[in-house]
Design a protein around this motif. Structure first.
Motif, PDB file in Angstrom:
ATOM      1  N   ILE A 139       0.835  -1.206   0.000  1.00  0.00           N
ATOM      2  CA  ILE A 139       0.000   0.000   0.000  1.00  0.00           C
ATOM      3  C   ILE A 139       0.871   1.259   0.000  1.00  0.00           C
ATOM      4  CG2 ILE A 139      -1.637   1.345   1.389  1.00  0.00           C
ATOM      5  CD1 ILE A 139      -2.838  -1.420   2.220  1.00  0.00           C
ATOM      6  N   VAL A 140       1.921   1.259   0.851  1.00  0.00           N
ATOM      7  CA  VAL A 140       2.840   2.397   0.885  1.00  0.00           C
ATOM      8  C   VAL A 140       3.444   2.622  -0.506  1.00  0.00           C
ATOM      9  CG1 VAL A 140       5.056   3.219   1.776  1.00  0.00           C
ATOM     10  CG2 VAL A 140       3.394   2.175   3.323  1.00  0.00           C
ATOM     11  N   LEU A 141       3.836   1.493  -1.130  1.00  0.00           N
ATOM     12  CA  LEU A 141       4.443   1.563  -2.454  1.00  0.00           C
ATOM     13  C   LEU A 141       3.468   2.160  -3.473  1.00  0.00           C
ATOM     14  CD1 LEU A 141       7.253   0.649  -3.150  1.00  0.00           C
ATOM     15  CD2 LEU A 141       6.326  -1.484  -4.006  1.00  0.00           C
ATOM     16  N   LEU A 142       2.198   1.731  -3.386  1.00  0.00           N
ATOM     17  CA  LEU A 142       1.177   2.241  -4.301  1.00  0.00           C
ATOM     18  C   LEU A 142       1.026   3.742  -4.137  1.00  0.00           C
ATOM     19  CD1 LEU A 142      -1.551  -0.553  -4.021  1.00  0.00           C
ATOM     20  CD2 LEU A 142      -0.148  -0.022  -6.021  1.00  0.00           C
ATOM     21  N   VAL A 143       1.032   4.202  -2.862  1.00  0.00           N
ATOM     22  CA  VAL A 143       0.883   5.640  -2.593  1.00  0.00           C
ATOM     23  C   VAL A 143       2.072   6.407  -3.161  1.00  0.00           C
ATOM     24  CG1 VAL A 143       0.808   7.394  -0.785  1.00  0.00           C
ATOM     25  CG2 VAL A 143      -0.547   5.299  -0.561  1.00  0.00           C
ATOM     26  N   VAL A 144       3.297   5.894  -2.867  1.00  0.00           N
ATOM     27  CA  VAL A 144       4.504   6.571  -3.337  1.00  0.00           C
ATOM     28  C   VAL A 144       4.509   6.668  -4.863  1.00  0.00           C
ATOM     29  CG1 VAL A 144       7.018   6.408  -3.515  1.00  0.00           C
ATOM     30  CG2 VAL A 144       5.887   5.945  -1.332  1.00  0.00           C
ATOM     31  N   MET A 145       4.164   5.531  -5.504  1.00  0.00           N
ATOM     32  CA  MET A 145       4.192   5.501  -6.959  1.00  0.00           C
ATOM     33  C   MET A 145       3.155   6.448  -7.555  1.00  0.00           C
ATOM     34  SD  MET A 145       6.616   3.693  -7.842  1.00  0.00           S
ATOM     35  CE  MET A 145       7.745   2.514  -7.158  1.00  0.00           C
ATOM     36  N   SER A 146       1.976   6.522  -6.918  1.00  0.00           N
ATOM     37  CA  SER A 146       0.947   7.400  -7.470  1.00  0.00           C
ATOM     38  C   SER A 146       1.343   8.866  -7.291  1.00  0.00           C
ATOM     39  CB  SER A 146      -0.407   7.114  -6.830  1.00  0.00           C
ATOM     40  OG  SER A 146      -0.315   7.316  -5.445  1.00  0.00           O
ATOM     41  N   LEU A 147       2.179   9.162  -6.258  1.00  0.00           N
ATOM     42  CA  LEU A 147       2.695  10.521  -6.105  1.00  0.00           C
ATOM     43  C   LEU A 147       3.752  10.800  -7.181  1.00  0.00           C
ATOM     44  CD1 LEU A 147       3.034  10.879  -2.218  1.00  0.00           C
ATOM     45  CD2 LEU A 147       1.336  11.910  -3.733  1.00  0.00           C
ATOM     46  N   LEU A 148       4.551   9.741  -7.517  1.00  0.00           N
ATOM     47  CA  LEU A 148       5.614   9.910  -8.512  1.00  0.00           C
ATOM     48  C   LEU A 148       5.045  10.128  -9.907  1.00  0.00           C
ATOM     49  CD1 LEU A 148       8.407   7.327  -7.569  1.00  0.00           C
ATOM     50  CD2 LEU A 148       8.582   9.815  -7.628  1.00  0.00           C
ATOM     51  N   SER A 149       3.960   9.432 -10.221  1.00  0.00           N
ATOM     52  CA  SER A 149       3.397   9.550 -11.564  1.00  0.00           C
ATOM     53  C   SER A 149       1.867   9.584 -11.491  1.00  0.00           C
ATOM     54  CB  SER A 149       3.855   8.367 -12.417  1.00  0.00           C
ATOM     55  OG  SER A 149       3.006   8.255 -13.530  1.00  0.00           O
ATOM     56  N   PRO A 150       1.258  10.587 -12.081  1.00  0.00           N
ATOM     57  CA  PRO A 150      -0.209  10.694 -12.047  1.00  0.00           C
ATOM     58  C   PRO A 150      -0.871   9.560 -12.831  1.00  0.00           C
ATOM     59  CG  PRO A 150       0.744  12.347 -13.517  1.00  0.00           C
ATOM     60  CD  PRO A 150       1.888  11.715 -12.798  1.00  0.00           C
ATOM     61  N   LEU A 151      -0.096   8.935 -13.752  1.00  0.00           N
ATOM     62  CA  LEU A 151      -0.658   7.857 -14.561  1.00  0.00           C
ATOM     63  C   LEU A 151      -0.815   6.565 -13.767  1.00  0.00           C
ATOM     64  CD1 LEU A 151       1.294   8.205 -17.920  1.00  0.00           C
ATOM     65  CD2 LEU A 151      -1.123   8.670 -17.517  1.00  0.00           C
ATOM     66  N   PHE A 152      -0.060   6.483 -12.633  1.00  0.00           N
ATOM     67  CA  PHE A 152       0.058   5.187 -11.966  1.00  0.00           C
ATOM     68  C   PHE A 152      -1.268   4.655 -11.440  1.00  0.00           C
ATOM     69  CE2 PHE A 152       0.775   2.403  -8.401  1.00  0.00           C
ATOM     70  CZ  PHE A 152       1.624   1.482  -8.969  1.00  0.00           C
ATOM     71  N   LEU A 153      -1.962   5.510 -10.631  1.00  0.00           N
ATOM     72  CA  LEU A 153      -3.140   5.000  -9.923  1.00  0.00           C
ATOM     73  C   LEU A 153      -4.406   5.093 -10.771  1.00  0.00           C
ATOM     74  CD1 LEU A 153      -3.149   3.666  -7.152  1.00  0.00           C
ATOM     75  CD2 LEU A 153      -4.231   5.724  -6.236  1.00  0.00           C
ATOM     76  N   THR A 154      -4.339   4.587 -12.004  1.00  0.00           N
ATOM     77  CA  THR A 154      -5.546   4.505 -12.810  1.00  0.00           C
ATOM     78  C   THR A 154      -5.872   3.033 -12.983  1.00  0.00           C
ATOM     79  OG1 THR A 154      -4.213   4.468 -14.822  1.00  0.00           O
ATOM     80  CG2 THR A 154      -4.994   6.620 -14.084  1.00  0.00           C
ATOM     81  N   VAL A 155      -7.156   2.732 -13.087  1.00  0.00           N
ATOM     82  CA  VAL A 155      -7.583   1.330 -13.206  1.00  0.00           C
ATOM     83  C   VAL A 155      -6.908   0.671 -14.412  1.00  0.00           C
ATOM     84  CG1 VAL A 155      -9.544  -0.213 -13.564  1.00  0.00           C
ATOM     85  CG2 VAL A 155      -9.787   1.804 -12.113  1.00  0.00           C
ATOM     86  N   GLY A 156      -6.855   1.432 -15.501  1.00  0.00           N
ATOM     87  CA  GLY A 156      -6.247   0.897 -16.720  1.00  0.00           C
ATOM     88  C   GLY A 156      -4.811   0.486 -16.484  1.00  0.00           C
TER      89      GLY A 156
END
Lengths: 319, 332
Positions: A24-41
């Protein structure tokens, strides 16, 4: 004192929870690094890449639990990919070519298993040898060329979508996870696997068919590699001798990260699945953040060392 | 039966034990195999047995052989090191960078050796203090060090190595080319260290039976740590030979070398499970690989088959090792 050990013990039982936290921490960090990351696609697309590593990691979990290892999975994947592509190019119908590829994967795994069990050789040496052998055969047999004129339906294995979003191979992976989990935790065979890892000699004298179990495990991972190779070949739509180069690092890292002890005796399918997800997230996030692939390999290498170190550290603290 | 014949059985049995003693030497099968190959290749190609071709084979295995001499000690300890490919690349990058800015031979050599020793020390510490199996440590380091190379070089080649730095790869001494001279010199050093130093003897003990060694009070962690550092030092020396031969460093320098090194050691006859082997085995194995790769080229086999041949050789070597020990009834 006893409170501290109690906490530690609970930590052990909730290793999966810890890994979930890391994920979960990794998901949060990655979504902060790239706006594309936390999309369902993107998240679903990530699964395209981890299914291949995941399938092999399932087999590797059982092998590492017995105290063994298989360094040849990446090379075996290349060999199967070449077997499928070039037997198809030599006018074998594609369905038969795929079956032939699976047989090659299984046979390669059996080859490892025979060497390991009948010569009592350490799996490390045998699979280091077959790592080079399979890779060399894949290069040599393909004459370093590529085959990519597959019929359109071949894309089904690696590029299909269900309901327009869910990658098809995700279902194969989920099915494999359930089957391997059932085998490991609900069958006599699964108990044998742990028994061999805890004390091979004791297991042997208690009537565990050590050789047969090991043969089955190394053949089994060969078959899983074969499945992964078909999906991989279909996804990149090319059969080449350098497919799967270095994938053994992802696979072993995922299993060790998931808590399987490299000394054998412990490990779970749940842990491995979380390990696979963490590594896939890391890889995908680093790609989106524009980190070059050699750096990803660096991160994976360091991650592997840290994971094993922490595993052994906590194991010793418990003892 | 008769009195006149009596000495003969005695003598033949003496011969028998001498032959037997020779056969149980770790490098015996590799030496026989090497001899057979030399005969076979020289029969099938006129060019093979020329002095210049034989020397060029030795030159071509100098880097491999130098590293194999050190990895041999690690394997004798019952450990393994598969990080040497990336380590060689890193040492070559460091030494190359120093060479292009300062020139000379000594400073780049010291840099290469220092970087190698540092990397080897990290391996050794993780194995001994971290108690992580050496295969995992060095697998991780294989990839981690390759990343460090990219960090240092930014992905660019190092070119324009000055000639005075390249002397170990291009020059010759006493009519012998430097790479061969260095390899043979280090072989003699390792033979002496292995036979006559405390550490050299301890390596066999620790690899032969770690528990017994610990109970006997041997410093097993220090013995293993030093063997990993030694690999780094030898990789540093080998990287200078490489610089001399190649004249430039790429980011993929040394890729796949780790496999050839391990192959050389086990093909030569050092047991992968530790405790059995010799310095000569590592050298024989390296030469054998050089002869085979050279012979394949002369026979016109495409280079893409190299990995397959290498893999088959590793399997053949370990199989021979097991079968020979079973035949000789040596359980250890």
């Amino acid at each position: 004192m006893s409170a501290a050990t109690a906490v530690l013990r609970r930590l052990k039982f909730s290793r999966e929870v810890v890994l979930l936290g890391v994920l979960i921490v990794l998901l949060v960090v990655m979504s902060l690094l790239s706006p594309l990351f936390l999309t369902v696609g993107n998240l679903l697309n990530t699964s395209r890449f981890f299914v291949e590593v995941g399938l092999m990691a399932l087999g590797m979990t059982l092998i590492i639990i017995t105290g063994g290892i298989d360094l040849s999975v990446g090379s075996n994947l290349a060999l199967v990919s070449v077997a499928v592509g070039f037997s198809y190019a030599a006018d074998l119908p594609l369905p038969l070519a795929i079956v032939f590829g699976l047989v090659v994967g299984l046979a390669a795994g059996l080859f490892n298993g025979l060497f390991i069990t009948f010569l009592d050789l350490h799996p490390l040496v045998v699979t280091l040898g077959t790592f080079a052998l399979f890779q060399g055969l894949a290069y040599g047999l393909s004459r370093a060329e590529a085959v990519s004129d597959f019929p359109a339906w071949f894309a089904y294995f690696g590029q299909a979508y269900f309901l327009n979003v869910v990658p098809g191979q995700l279902f194969i992976f989920i099915l494999a996870v359930v089957v391997v989990w059932l085998i490991l935790s609900r069958t006599r065979f699964g108990r044998y696997v742990y028994a061999i890892g805890n004390n091979e000699e004791a297991a042997h004298f208690s009537g565990v068919p050590v050789r047969r179990v090991k043969l089955a495990l190394y053949s089994g991972i060969g078959l899983l590699v074969g499945m992964a190779a078909v999906i991989y070949t279909s996804r990149v739509y090319t059969a080449r001798g350098d497919s799967g180069l270095g994938l053994e690092l992802d696979v072993i890292s995922a299993v060790v990260l998931g808590g399987a002890s490299i000394y054998g005796g412990s490990g779970t399918i749940g842990g491995t699945v979380l390990g696979v997800l963490i590594i896939a997230t890391l890889r995908n996030g680093l790609v989106l953040a524009g980190v070059p692939s050699t750096w990803q390999v660096f991160v994976l290498g360091v991650l592997l060392l840290v994971a094993v170190f922490l595993n052994e550290f906590f194991r010793r603290r418990e003892e | 039966m008769s009195e006149a014949q009596a000495p003969i059985p005695a003598e033949s049995s003496a011969n028998g034990t001498a032959l037997r003693r020779w056969l149980v030497r770790p490098e015996a099968p590799a030496l026989v195999f090497l001899a057979v190959l030399l005969v076979a290749f020289s029969l099938s190609s006129d060019k093979f047995l020329s002095g210049s071709n034989l020397e060029s084979i030795l030159v071509s295995v100098a880097v491999l052989g130098t590293i194999a001499l050190a990895v041999n000690q690690v394997i004798l300890c019952g450990e393994i090191d598969i990080s040497t490919g990336s380590m060689m690349g890193l040492c070559a990058v460091a030494a190359g960078a120093v060479a292009t800015s300062t020139g000379g031979l000594i400073l780049p050599l010291l840099t290469g050796v220092a970087v190698g020793a540092l990397a080897g020390a990290v391996n050794g510490l993780l194995v001994t203090l971290g108690r992580i199996p050496s295969i995992i440590v060095t697998l991780g380091m294989l990839y981690a060090l390759r990343g460090v190379i990219l960090l240092v070089t930014g992905g660019t080649w190092i070119t324009g190595i000055p000639n005075e730095t390249r002397v170990l790869g291009t020059g010759s001494v006493l009519g012998i080319e430097y790479p061969v001279f260095v390899l043979l010199f280090l072989f003699v050093v390792m033979e002496l260290v292995s036979r006559h130093s405390t550490w050299g003897r301890n390596v066999f003990a620790v690899g032969g039976n770690r528990r017994a060694s610990r109970l006997a009070g041997l410093p097993i962690d220090r013995v293993r740590f030093l063997s990993f550092v030694l690999v780094g030092v030898f990789v540093g020396i080998a990287s200078i030979i490489y610089l001399g031969r190649a004249g430039s460093v790429q980011t993929n320098t040394g890729t796949g070398l780790e496999l050839q090194v391990v192959a050389a050691v086990v093909i030569g006859g050092t047991s992968i499970s530790g405790g059995r082997g010799s310095t000569l085995a590592a050298l024989t194995g390296a030469v054998l690989i050089g002869v085979i790769l050279n012979g394949l080229i002369l026979l016109g086999v495409p280079g893409i088959w190299q990995d397959a041949v290498l893999g088959a050789l590793i399997l053949l070597a370990v199989t021979t090792d097991v079968l020979r020990r079973r035949l000789l009834g040596d359980k250890s």
